[in-house]
Design a protein around this motif. Sequence first.
Motif, short mmCIF file in Angstrom:
data_model
loop_
_atom_site.label_atom_id
_atom_site.label_comp_id
_atom_site.label_asym_id
_atom_site.label_seq_id
_atom_site.Cartn_x
_atom_site.Cartn_y
_atom_site.Cartn_z
N VAL A 32 0.55 22.36 -6.98
CA VAL A 32 0.40 20.96 -7.37
C VAL A 32 0.38 20.12 -6.11
O VAL A 32 1.20 20.27 -5.22
CB VAL A 32 1.53 20.52 -8.31
CG1 VAL A 32 1.45 19.03 -8.57
CG2 VAL A 32 1.44 21.28 -9.62
N SER A 33 -0.58 19.22 -6.04
CA SER A 33 -0.81 18.44 -4.85
C SER A 33 -0.24 17.03 -4.98
O SER A 33 -0.09 16.51 -6.08
CB SER A 33 -2.32 18.35 -4.62
OG SER A 33 -2.61 17.45 -3.60
N ASN A 34 0.07 16.42 -3.85
CA ASN A 34 0.48 15.03 -3.84
C ASN A 34 -0.62 14.15 -3.24
O ASN A 34 -0.36 13.08 -2.73
CB ASN A 34 1.80 14.85 -3.07
CG ASN A 34 1.66 15.18 -1.59
OD1 ASN A 34 0.74 15.85 -1.15
ND2 ASN A 34 2.60 14.71 -0.81
N ILE A 35 -1.85 14.63 -3.30
CA ILE A 35 -3.00 13.89 -2.76
C ILE A 35 -3.09 12.54 -3.46
O ILE A 35 -2.94 12.44 -4.67
CB ILE A 35 -4.31 14.68 -2.95
CG1 ILE A 35 -4.25 16.01 -2.19
CG2 ILE A 35 -5.51 13.86 -2.51
CD1 ILE A 35 -4.14 15.89 -0.69
N TYR A 36 -3.33 11.51 -2.67
CA TYR A 36 -3.39 10.13 -3.17
C TYR A 36 -4.77 9.56 -2.86
O TYR A 36 -5.28 9.71 -1.75
CB TYR A 36 -2.30 9.32 -2.47
CG TYR A 36 -2.30 7.86 -2.82
CD1 TYR A 36 -1.71 7.41 -4.00
CD2 TYR A 36 -2.87 6.92 -1.98
CE1 TYR A 36 -1.69 6.07 -4.33
CE2 TYR A 36 -2.85 5.57 -2.29
CZ TYR A 36 -2.27 5.15 -3.47
OH TYR A 36 -2.26 3.81 -3.78
N ASP A 37 -5.37 8.92 -3.85
CA ASP A 37 -6.69 8.30 -3.69
C ASP A 37 -6.50 6.91 -3.08
O ASP A 37 -6.26 5.94 -3.80
CB ASP A 37 -7.40 8.23 -5.05
CG ASP A 37 -8.83 7.76 -4.93
OD1 ASP A 37 -9.40 7.83 -3.82
OD2 ASP A 37 -9.38 7.33 -5.95
N ILE A 38 -6.60 6.83 -1.78
CA ILE A 38 -6.35 5.57 -1.07
C ILE A 38 -7.48 4.58 -1.32
O ILE A 38 -8.66 4.94 -1.28
CB ILE A 38 -6.12 5.84 0.44
CG1 ILE A 38 -5.61 4.59 1.14
CG2 ILE A 38 -7.35 6.42 1.10
CD1 ILE A 38 -5.08 4.86 2.55
N SER A 39 -7.12 3.34 -1.58
CA SER A 39 -8.11 2.30 -1.90
C SER A 39 -8.67 1.68 -0.63
O SER A 39 -8.11 1.81 0.46
CB SER A 39 -7.46 1.21 -2.75
OG SER A 39 -6.57 0.44 -1.96
N ASP A 40 -9.78 0.97 -0.78
CA ASP A 40 -10.38 0.25 0.35
C ASP A 40 -9.41 -0.79 0.91
O ASP A 40 -9.32 -0.98 2.13
CB ASP A 40 -11.69 -0.42 -0.06
CG ASP A 40 -12.80 0.58 -0.34
OD1 ASP A 40 -12.70 1.74 0.12
OD2 ASP A 40 -13.78 0.21 -1.02
N ALA A 41 -8.69 -1.47 0.03
CA ALA A 41 -7.72 -2.48 0.47
C ALA A 41 -6.61 -1.83 1.30
O ALA A 41 -6.17 -2.39 2.31
CB ALA A 41 -7.13 -3.22 -0.73
N GLU A 42 -6.15 -0.65 0.89
CA GLU A 42 -5.11 0.05 1.64
C GLU A 42 -5.64 0.54 2.98
O GLU A 42 -4.92 0.52 3.98
CB GLU A 42 -4.55 1.20 0.81
CG GLU A 42 -3.71 0.71 -0.36
CD GLU A 42 -3.38 1.80 -1.36
OE1 GLU A 42 -2.27 1.74 -1.91
OE2 GLU A 42 -4.23 2.68 -1.60
N ILE A 43 -6.90 0.95 3.02
CA ILE A 43 -7.50 1.36 4.29
C ILE A 43 -7.54 0.18 5.26
O ILE A 43 -7.30 0.33 6.46
CB ILE A 43 -8.90 1.97 4.08
CG1 ILE A 43 -8.76 3.33 3.39
CG2 ILE A 43 -9.66 2.11 5.41
CD1 ILE A 43 -10.06 3.98 2.98
#
Length: 139
Positions: A32-43
């Motif tokens: 199980v992964s903890n991969i997070y889909d980072i948003s443009d705003a967070e970038i």
Amino acid sequence: MILTRCAAAILACVLVASTTGAVYGEGSTAGVSNIYDISDAEIEIVKSGLADLLVDPESVRVSDIFAGTETLNEGREIIWVCGRVQGRTPMGGYAPRTHFIGALAHDDTGEQYFQVLKIADQSDEEQIDVLEKCLKVIK
């Protein structure tokens, strides 16, 4: 430089394999992964945090961004962010891209900020060190 490319390729394969179940097999909870889909705003917040450390903050470029979450004991969530950063040198040209690791978190007011933990220099050892840190926190 070749070693750095190899390390980056290995990291990419491990991340893809672990998120698709290829490492532990479909249906297994061990992968199980903890991969997070980072948003443009967070970038943009990441870029802002990195820019503060560059000679020319306006020139910051990021690439190869990936992120993962971790919940701390007190229930606060940290988003670990890894990638590559590039900026202009004092001479005006762009420096080679280099790996970084840092954390997106919220302060007491709820404002999100990015804390840079490490930006590698151009040595293979530093590049690999940052990639290994990324592998430890983003599974």
